[in-house]
Design a protein around this motif. Structure first.
Motif, PDB file in Angstrom:
ATOM      1  N   THR A  96      44.041  59.750  51.505  1.00 44.18           N
ATOM      2  CA  THR A  96      44.137  60.062  52.932  1.00 44.18           C
ATOM      3  C   THR A  96      44.084  58.799  53.787  1.00 44.18           C
ATOM      4  O   THR A  96      44.764  58.703  54.809  1.00 44.18           O
ATOM      5  CB  THR A  96      43.009  61.017  53.347  1.00 44.18           C
ATOM      6  N   SER A 137      52.949  64.663  61.615  1.00 39.68           N
ATOM      7  CA  SER A 137      52.374  65.809  62.318  1.00 39.68           C
ATOM      8  C   SER A 137      52.751  65.783  63.793  1.00 39.68           C
ATOM      9  O   SER A 137      53.144  66.816  64.362  1.00 39.68           O
ATOM     10  CB  SER A 137      50.855  65.814  62.154  1.00 39.68           C
ATOM     11  N   LEU A 154      43.692  66.393  54.380  1.00 41.72           N
ATOM     12  CA  LEU A 154      44.662  65.420  54.876  1.00 41.72           C
ATOM     13  C   LEU A 154      44.890  65.540  56.375  1.00 41.72           C
ATOM     14  O   LEU A 154      44.947  64.529  57.087  1.00 41.72           O
ATOM     15  CB  LEU A 154      45.987  65.590  54.130  1.00 41.72           C
ATOM     16  N   PHE A 155      45.006  66.768  56.897  1.00 41.84           N
ATOM     17  CA  PHE A 155      45.390  66.955  58.295  1.00 41.84           C
ATOM     18  C   PHE A 155      44.266  67.489  59.174  1.00 41.84           C
ATOM     19  O   PHE A 155      44.439  67.579  60.390  1.00 41.84           O
ATOM     20  CB  PHE A 155      46.585  67.912  58.382  1.00 41.84           C
ATOM     21  N   ALA A 159      50.946  60.413  57.885  1.00 38.93           N
ATOM     22  CA  ALA A 159      50.744  61.851  58.051  1.00 38.93           C
ATOM     23  C   ALA A 159      50.569  62.206  59.516  1.00 38.93           C
ATOM     24  O   ALA A 159      51.090  63.218  59.998  1.00 38.93           O
ATOM     25  CB  ALA A 159      49.531  62.298  57.239  1.00 38.93           C
ATOM     26  N   ASP A 196      47.184  58.246  56.034  1.00 37.22           N
ATOM     27  CA  ASP A 196      46.703  58.867  57.267  1.00 37.22           C
ATOM     28  C   ASP A 196      47.636  58.566  58.440  1.00 37.22           C
ATOM     29  O   ASP A 196      47.978  59.457  59.223  1.00 37.22           O
ATOM     30  CB  ASP A 196      45.287  58.372  57.570  1.00 37.22           C
TER      31      ASP A 196
END
Length: 678
Positions: free
Chosen positions: A400, A411, A527-528, A407, A404
């Motif tokens: 992560t 997102s 992760l999110f 991601a 990060d």
């Protein structure tokens, strides 16, 4: 001097020939009409947004929701339901005392772990072969080595009890729909409802009637696992060769004799496939059953999800997957055993019975020893699970931290570039505008056959007083389905064009479809974080395998001659894919989109646990608070209406596309079996 004569006209030679048909006017492509509807919708939205959206703030309820709560609470006192619950509790408690939990004054079950492993291994060899026996032994030993023996036995007990009830109820229904077309129509309607309704919806009904514990877990698992054995077994019995049936008719056999001596024996392999699918469906309910305090491996997975502990949920999650693989391989090998023996020239049945009888001796010794030795009765404690969990958490933290930034950018791009604008149009439009826009889109995409289901489902969403939440869920569903289809097109085309790639990737997709949906949430949550995007990503991961395989089958189903003809004209690879294979696989693409939609929608309630809100949160909150059970029920029914409406529109679109493009046999089987993942 002769004069030249004009040749006779075609009309004089063929006086009865019909004149050529007038040229047909070119139709406006559906995509153009879709764009027209969307343009009109956006134009009206720009001047009406934010008005009459029917949004409910926080935990507000309407009078309809309060009346539904009162109706639901009225089911709680039922003598028949209590009798059923007591019977299920008695069966489950007996089996748990036999192999899972201590039976006082003994500090161990009646049969210890060594005896259970020996019995399970012997059964694996008896129904299949020694390879399956080794797989069964390894799986059972892994339960103890990782410290989840009791939870694993509970999972098997709930699964097998539910499957036993499903067989007792489902097999007679399968026979009935095989011999009666009238019964098939009505029973199929019920099966469609069970497969379309999210599990959390009937979980709410069953929870109110049976209370918390094993009965609710068994009944919910039964409802979810019943359709496969009825559909697939009924299809197998009905699909027996007409020549064989005619032969039995000529001998004067009765309907019952024909069923028992011809149809059921000849459909044995298909029936076992139906049993296989029922077992896997029951197993996939493991975590959802734990939500109502049902025993099994779902409990530690749900606890890890609550605590956002990736490692702690990984080990029991993988054990659930291992259990599914073991049960799948065992039932599949059992269905193929007779055919394999026949191909090899038969077997000495007497010798096999003698071998099985001899093997019962060490099994009996193991059972006896497990009753008198504590080490053979209670699995010794190990640190394997904690070690794996610590390693998994460490790996997830490093992963992560590495991705990060990427991601977060992904997102934000999806949220601000696609999710927020689409939600604004769908959910912030006046309800009547969204109603009209969705109805017109349904008609344009699905044709006239989509009019009635679209009107009924949209009207139902309005009457259930959760229109705004339904539009929010529809937004997330459409975005997730778009991401699913991007993956399906890229990976599916790659697999369809290369056998090597297909061989490498397909086992991963099969494993992905075996993993329970809750397990996907744990790494995605790490992760999110807890957001609606987490629910979308988990839904994409859950839905992608089915859509990818359908696209791959569609690409592979394009005739080789057509592809070769395109290559002979000098087409590039891109032209070959976009001008030949994808257009000819149009039917499979529509089916893949349909299945992706429904798989994504089936994750709505589960997504409500990780910040998705809307209908998923309404269902979860209604389960935990009886005062809000009516709103939870209305939310569940709204999800059903969304699923049914989208399914009917896509089915109609698939029929229209299939009339112009061939649909692979595998895709048709998927559709015919009603493969709706709710």
């Amino acid at each position: 001097m002769s004069t030249a004569t004009a040749p006779p006209s075609l009309e004089r030679l063929e006086p009865d020939a019909a004149p050529p048909p007038p040229p047909q006017p070119r139709r406006v492509p559906r995509l153009v009409w879709v764009l027209v509807v969307l343009a009109g919708w956006v134009a009206l939205w720009s001047v009406t947004k934010g008005t009459h959206t029917l949004a409910l703030s926080g935990l507000d309820q309407t009078d309809l929701h309060a009346r539904l709560s009162d109706r639901v609470s009225g089911f709680s006192s039922n003598a028949v339901a209590q009798s059923i619950a007591d019977a299920i509790n008695a069966i489950v408690d007996f089996l748990r005392g036999l192999i899972a939990i201590p039976t006082p004054p003994r500090p161990a079950p009646t049969i210890g772990w060594l005896g259970v492993v020996a019995i399970a291994t012997w059964i694996g060899y008896a129904v299949a072969n020694w390879r399956i026996a080794l797989l069964v032994a390894a799986t059972f030993l892994s339960y103890g080595l990782f410290g989840f023996w009791e939870d694993s036995m509970d999972l098997l007990i709930v699964t097998l009890v539910s499957v036993a009830f499903a067989v007792v109820i489902g097999f007679p229904l399968a026979v009935w729909i095989a011999v009666s077309s009238g019964a098939a129509r009505w029973i199929t309607l019920v099966l469609d409802l069970l497969q379309t309704m999210p599990t959390f919806v009937y979980l709410m009904f069953v929870l109110v009637v049976f209370g918390i514990g094993a009965p609710t877990a068994v009944v919910c698992t039964l409802a979810y696992a019943l359709p496969p054995i009825v559909r697939i077994s009924g299809f197998g019995i009905r699909d027996v060769s007409p020549a064989a049936i005619e032969a039995t008719n000529s001998l004067g056999q009765t309907t019952m004799q024909r069923l028992l001596k011809v149809q059921i024996p000849m459909a044995r392999r298909t029936i076992i496939v139906g049993l296989n699918q029922t077992i896997l469906a029951a197993l996939s309910m493991a975590i959802i059953a734990s939500y109502v305090n049902g025993p099994g491996l779902g409990k530690p997975v749900l606890a890890a999800l609550t605590e956002n502990d990736f490692g702690a949920g990984l080990v029991p999650g993988l054990l659930i997957v291992a259990t599914g693989i073991m049960l799948d391989r065992t039932t599949t090998a059992a269905s193929e055993r007779s055919e394999r023996v026949a191909r090899s020239g038969g077997e000495n049945r007497r010798r096999r019975r003698m071998v099985l009888g001899v093997l019962l001796v060490p099994v009996a010794v193991a059972v006896w020893y497990s009753r008198y030795s504590i080490d053979a009765a209670v699995f010794p404690e190990t640190t394997w699970a904690r070690s794996v969990a610590d390693w998994a958490n460490s790996w997830m933290e490093s992963f992560t931290s590495t991705v990060d930034t990427a991601a977060g950018k992904f997102s934000d791009a999806v949220s601000y570039g696609l999710l927020n604008p689409l939600q604004s149009v769908l959910a912030e439009s006046p309800w009547w505008l969204s109603f009209l826009g969705l109805l017109l889109l349904g008609v344009v995409i699905g044709g006239r056959r989509a009019v009635v289901p679209s009107v009924v489902c949209l009207t139902g969403l309005y009457l259930l007083d959760l229109w705004h939440d339904s539009m929010v869920v529809l937004t997330m569903t459409l975005v997730a389905t778009l991401l699913v289809m991007v993956l399906a097109l890229v990976i599916g085309v790659w697999m369809g064009r290369s056998r090597v790639v297909d061989v490498v990737i397909r086992p991963t997709l099969d494993a992905g479809q075996t993993i329970p949906a809750f397990v996907y949430l744990i790494p995605v949550l790490a992760l999110f974080g807890s957001t609606r995007f987490t629910a979308i990503v988990a839904a994409v991961v859950y839905a992608a395998p089915a859509a990818i395989k359908l696209v791959a089958d569609g690409i592979r189903g394009v005739p080789d001659g057509v592809v070769e003809a395109g290559r002979s004209t000098g087409s590039t690879t891109w032209q070959e894919i976009t001008k030949v294979q994808l257009p000819m696989a149009r039917g499979s693409l529509v089916l893949a989109t349909n299945q992706g939609l429904l798989y994504v929608l089936s994750m709505v309630v589960i997504g409500g646990l990780v910040g998705a809100g809307a209908l998923g949160f309404d269902v979860i909150y209604g389960l935990a608070h009886t005062d809000y059970a009516g709103k939870g029920l209305a939310a569940g029914l709204s999800i059903v209406l969304l699923g049914v409406g989208l399914d009917r529109v896509m089915r109609s679109a698939a029929d229209r596309a299939g009339a112009r493009a061939p649909v692979p046999r595998a895709a048709r089987r998927t559709w015919a079996r009603g493969a709706v993942p709710f």
